[in-house]
Scaffold this motif. Structure first.
Motif, short mmCIF file in Angstrom:
data_model
loop_
_atom_site.label_atom_id
_atom_site.label_comp_id
_atom_site.label_asym_id
_atom_site.label_seq_id
_atom_site.Cartn_x
_atom_site.Cartn_y
_atom_site.Cartn_z
N ASN A 396 49.00 55.76 3.15
CA ASN A 396 50.06 54.76 3.04
C ASN A 396 51.45 55.29 2.68
O ASN A 396 52.44 54.59 2.87
CB ASN A 396 49.67 53.70 1.99
CG ASN A 396 48.40 52.97 2.37
OD1 ASN A 396 48.23 52.56 3.50
ND2 ASN A 396 47.49 52.83 1.40
N VAL A 397 51.52 56.50 2.13
CA VAL A 397 52.81 57.02 1.69
C VAL A 397 53.36 58.07 2.64
O VAL A 397 54.49 57.96 3.14
CB VAL A 397 52.72 57.59 0.25
CG1 VAL A 397 54.06 58.20 -0.16
CG2 VAL A 397 52.30 56.51 -0.73
N LYS A 400 54.80 57.02 6.16
CA LYS A 400 56.11 56.37 6.08
C LYS A 400 57.20 57.39 5.79
O LYS A 400 58.31 57.31 6.32
CB LYS A 400 56.10 55.30 4.98
CG LYS A 400 55.15 54.14 5.28
CD LYS A 400 55.14 53.16 4.11
CE LYS A 400 54.13 52.03 4.37
NZ LYS A 400 54.05 51.10 3.21
N ALA A 403 58.13 59.21 8.80
CA ALA A 403 58.83 58.38 9.78
C ALA A 403 60.32 58.31 9.53
O ALA A 403 61.09 57.95 10.41
CB ALA A 403 58.25 56.97 9.79
N VAL A 404 60.75 58.67 8.31
CA VAL A 404 62.18 58.65 7.98
C VAL A 404 62.84 59.85 8.62
O VAL A 404 62.39 60.98 8.48
CB VAL A 404 62.38 58.71 6.45
CG1 VAL A 404 63.86 58.79 6.12
CG2 VAL A 404 61.75 57.50 5.80
#
Length: 413
Positions: A396-397, A400, A403-404
């Protein structure tokens, strides 16, 4: 006796020889002196230039000069905020051959001010509160290392601005004593002296019209005691937590870190029925953990990373059956630390896929996992364990975070 210069740096004696040691300090020519503000002292003190350095020169008898020199060096080794001792000059005589007092030489603390210079314009009460905070922190640091000041006061302290707050430095160790540990009576004696001295100094400022009319000198003298006791209690108290609430221990450690202190080691004891855990921290100044972790595990990390890893290591060691501090039959900390690296640290880091790590080194990955475990444990109100935290972090971390877009790409937009 011939002139003798004892110095911490081999280069200093040659530079110091250029100063007029045959003259009393009060008679030194102006071209040797540096016009910096000086506080009140029972001795003659002058600022002078030695090569590229500005030094403070204090005239006093030989025995106390040598004693204070050694005490300041001890405080430096212990990492206590104090002026740096550079040397002692003994065997001084005037041109007629009559003896002069010895001198203690310290390095001028750049950017610092004696408290009287800070009151040249009326200081606001909020600023005075920050000064008291800084002095209370300094006194607590001294007492934690076993140093009894013997004359804590505003006059014996230099203050330097520190990101909106103030940092306090000991400038006079003449009356100090270093012990393995201070008793409650020794600490209270120091604290009572601080209360009396500070109230007296503020009364003197009040008489000269330099004190804000809303400031009560007696109340401020008492305030240093309450600030000291509150900080000492937070740093040294024993905490009892419900079993399984290990994130409470980390919450306490975070509070100590916010106060500017690190936890060098922890004593964790389970009650006989297993319902509670007793936690006793050993508090030290910042900078301790990087060296400690390297010595125990061979991991070379940044300071904040080392603090978190050592906290986890200490908690893990307390759960091991062969961990028995003080028992010669128990496993040594070094043995357990290497076992922790082999069985906990490395497998946990390897569980994070290489393509999701980005530029994070192993210590930063483990640090992030510990942070995530703490966050999840706080939300769940119980310790969720490292395995669950690793899985949630990967699922979950990290996706993301990957993806930045990189900073350069964002800038290009």
């Amino acid at each position: 006796m011939a002139l003798q210069i004892s110095a911490t740096n081999p280069e200093h004696p040659a530079l110091l020889l250029e100063l007029p040691w045959h003259l009393p300090l009060e008679e030194w020519p102006e071209h040797h002196l540096v016009p910096l503000p000086r506080g009140i002292s029972r001795h003659v003190v002058r600022y002078a230039r030695a090569g590229d350095e500005v030094i403070a020169v204090k005239e006093l008898a030989e025995r106390p000069a040598l004693r204070e020199y050694e005490l300041l060096r001890d405080l430096d080794r212990l990492g206590i905020p104090a002026v740096d001792a550079l040397g002692v000059v003994t065997g001084r005589t005037d041109e007629a051959g009559d003896p002069l007092e010895s001198v203690l030489i310290t390095r001028h603390l750049g950017g610092s001010m004696p408290y009287r210079s800070m009151f040249e314009t009326t200081m606001r009460p909020a600023t005075m509160h920050r000064l008291m905070d800084a002095l209370a922190v300094l006194l607590v640091r001294l007492h934690l290392t076993g140093f009894a000041w013997g004359d804590c006061s505003l006059s014996n302290t230099l203050f330097r601005r520190d990101a909106g707050a103030y940092a306090a430095y000991l400038v006079d160790a003449e009356t100090g004593d270093l012990h393995a540990q201070l008793s409650t009576g020794q600490r209270e004696y120091d604290l009572d002296l601080a209360r009396v001295n500070i109230s007296g100094e503020l009364l003197d400022l009040e008489a000269s019209g330099a004190l804000h009319p809303s400031v009560d000198p007696i109340d401020f003298g008492n305030e240093i005691c309450s600030r000291y006791r509150g900080l000492w209690q937070e740093l040294t108290r024993t905490s009892v937590y419900p079993a399984g609430k290990y994130h409470y221990i980390e919450r306490r450690i975070r509070r100590l870190n916010d106060l500017g202190f690190d936890v060098a080691e922890m004593q964790i004891e389970h009650s006989s029925n297993g319902d509670t855990v007793t936690f006793v921290p050993k508090v030290v100044d910042a900078g301790h953990h990087q060296r400690q972790l390297l010595r125990l595990t061979g991991l070379d990390t940044e300071e904040n990373q080392a603090r978190r890893l050592l906290t986890d290591l200490e908690s893990w060691m307390a759960t091991q059956d062969d961990y028995a501090p003080g028992d010669p039959l128990g496993a040594r900390p070094e043995v357990l630390a290497h076992r922790w690296v082999r069985e906990v640290f490395r497998p946990t880091v390897r569980a994070v896929p290489q393509d999701l790590r980005g530029t994070m080194d192993p210590a930063e990955i483990y640090h992030q996992l510990l942070e995530h475990r703490w966050y999840l444990s706080e939300r769940a109100q119980h310790d969720i364990g490292l395995d669950i935290a690793v899985k949630d972090y990967i699922d979950n971390v990290l996706p993301k975070a990957r993806a930045v877009p990189p900073i350069d790409d964002v800038t290009a937009m």
